[in-house]
Design a protein around this motif. Structure first.
Motif, PDB file in Angstrom:
ATOM      1  N   PHE A 264     114.103 131.567  26.255  1.00 44.79           N
ATOM      2  CA  PHE A 264     113.289 131.099  28.107  1.00 44.79           C
ATOM      3  C   PHE A 264     113.873 129.989  28.645  1.00 44.79           C
ATOM      4  CE2 PHE A 264     110.880 129.667  31.413  1.00 44.79           C
ATOM      5  CZ  PHE A 264     110.679 130.377  31.951  1.00 44.79           C
ATOM      6  N   SER A 265     113.796 128.796  27.841  1.00 44.37           N
ATOM      7  CA  SER A 265     114.585 127.657  28.371  1.00 44.37           C
ATOM      8  C   SER A 265     115.655 127.573  28.742  1.00 44.37           C
ATOM      9  CB  SER A 265     113.548 126.372  27.729  1.00 44.37           C
ATOM     10  OG  SER A 265     114.411 126.418  26.215  1.00 44.37           O
ATOM     11  N   ARG A 266     116.883 128.508  27.627  1.00 44.16           N
ATOM     12  CA  ARG A 266     118.121 128.229  28.048  1.00 44.16           C
ATOM     13  C   ARG A 266     118.688 129.329  28.483  1.00 44.16           C
ATOM     14  NH1 ARG A 266     117.563 129.213  22.355  1.00 44.16           N
ATOM     15  NH2 ARG A 266     118.256 131.505  23.305  1.00 44.16           N
ATOM     16  N   ASP A 267     118.110 130.457  28.893  1.00 46.71           N
ATOM     17  CA  ASP A 267     118.495 131.223  29.841  1.00 46.71           C
ATOM     18  C   ASP A 267     117.832 130.259  31.197  1.00 46.71           C
ATOM     19  OD1 ASP A 267     119.589 132.547  27.970  1.00 46.71           O
ATOM     20  OD2 ASP A 267     117.663 134.234  28.289  1.00 46.71           O
ATOM     21  N   PHE A 268     117.344 129.686  31.486  1.00 46.65           N
ATOM     22  CA  PHE A 268     116.322 129.391  32.598  1.00 46.65           C
ATOM     23  C   PHE A 268     116.790 127.873  33.439  1.00 46.65           C
ATOM     24  CE2 PHE A 268     114.905 133.398  32.493  1.00 46.65           C
ATOM     25  CZ  PHE A 268     115.264 134.233  33.186  1.00 46.65           C
ATOM     26  N   ASN A 269     117.258 127.240  31.993  1.00 47.93           N
ATOM     27  CA  ASN A 269     117.867 126.377  32.136  1.00 47.93           C
ATOM     28  C   ASN A 269     116.000 125.059  32.817  1.00 47.93           C
ATOM     29  OD1 ASN A 269     120.057 124.145  32.225  1.00 47.93           O
ATOM     30  ND2 ASN A 269     120.569 123.653  34.704  1.00 47.93           N
ATOM     31  N   VAL A 270     115.193 125.513  31.941  1.00 50.36           N
ATOM     32  CA  VAL A 270     114.026 124.855  31.853  1.00 50.36           C
ATOM     33  C   VAL A 270     114.144 123.836  30.995  1.00 50.36           C
ATOM     34  CG1 VAL A 270     111.693 124.994  31.572  1.00 50.36           C
ATOM     35  CG2 VAL A 270     113.353 127.452  32.835  1.00 50.36           C
ATOM     36  N   ARG A 271     113.328 122.613  31.392  1.00 51.11           N
ATOM     37  CA  ARG A 271     113.363 121.746  30.419  1.00 51.11           C
ATOM     38  C   ARG A 271     111.898 122.479  29.651  1.00 51.11           C
ATOM     39  NH1 ARG A 271     114.706 116.849  34.538  1.00 51.11           N
ATOM     40  NH2 ARG A 271     113.280 118.471  35.307  1.00 51.11           N
ATOM     41  N   THR A 272     112.339 121.960  28.211  1.00 50.80           N
ATOM     42  CA  THR A 272     110.854 121.024  28.094  1.00 50.80           C
ATOM     43  C   THR A 272     110.487 120.177  27.109  1.00 50.80           C
ATOM     44  OG1 THR A 272     112.607 122.463  25.260  1.00 50.80           O
ATOM     45  CG2 THR A 272     110.747 124.353  26.967  1.00 50.80           C
ATOM     46  N   ALA A 273     109.333 120.031  25.988  1.00 48.62           N
ATOM     47  CA  ALA A 273     108.759 119.199  25.618  1.00 48.62           C
ATOM     48  C   ALA A 273     107.745 119.572  23.902  1.00 48.62           C
ATOM     49  CB  ALA A 273     108.218 118.079  25.829  1.00 48.62           C
TER      50      ALA A 273
END
Length: 72
Positions: free
Chosen positions: A42-51
């Motif tokens: 998800f974070s890779r596909d939609f460029n969402v930053r994570t922690a």
């Protein structure tokens, strides 16, 4: 789409008083109705930053809002 907007507003209101700007993975997963496989990319596909805190993953609030506004 109206129902999705209402659900999204409820999630935002729930986290409105939180001091951090992140959504837990489970809430994002449930909202978008994604499975474990989709959430892993998800974070890779939609460029969402994570922690990460321990084993828990959190997604950045601003990135989720932008994603929602872009009507994925």
């Amino acid at each position: 789409m109206l129902l999705a907007n209402l659900i999204f507003l409820q999630i935002i209101k729930k986290h409105q008083h939180d001091s951090c700007n992140f959504f837990p993975r489970k809430e994002v997963k449930d909202f978008f109705n994604y499975g474990n496989t989709k959430m892993s990319s998800f974070s890779r596909d939609f460029n969402v930053r994570t922690a990460k805190v321990g084993k828990r993953v959190f997604y950045r609030y601003e990135d989720i809002v932008k994603l929602f506004e872009s009507n994925i």
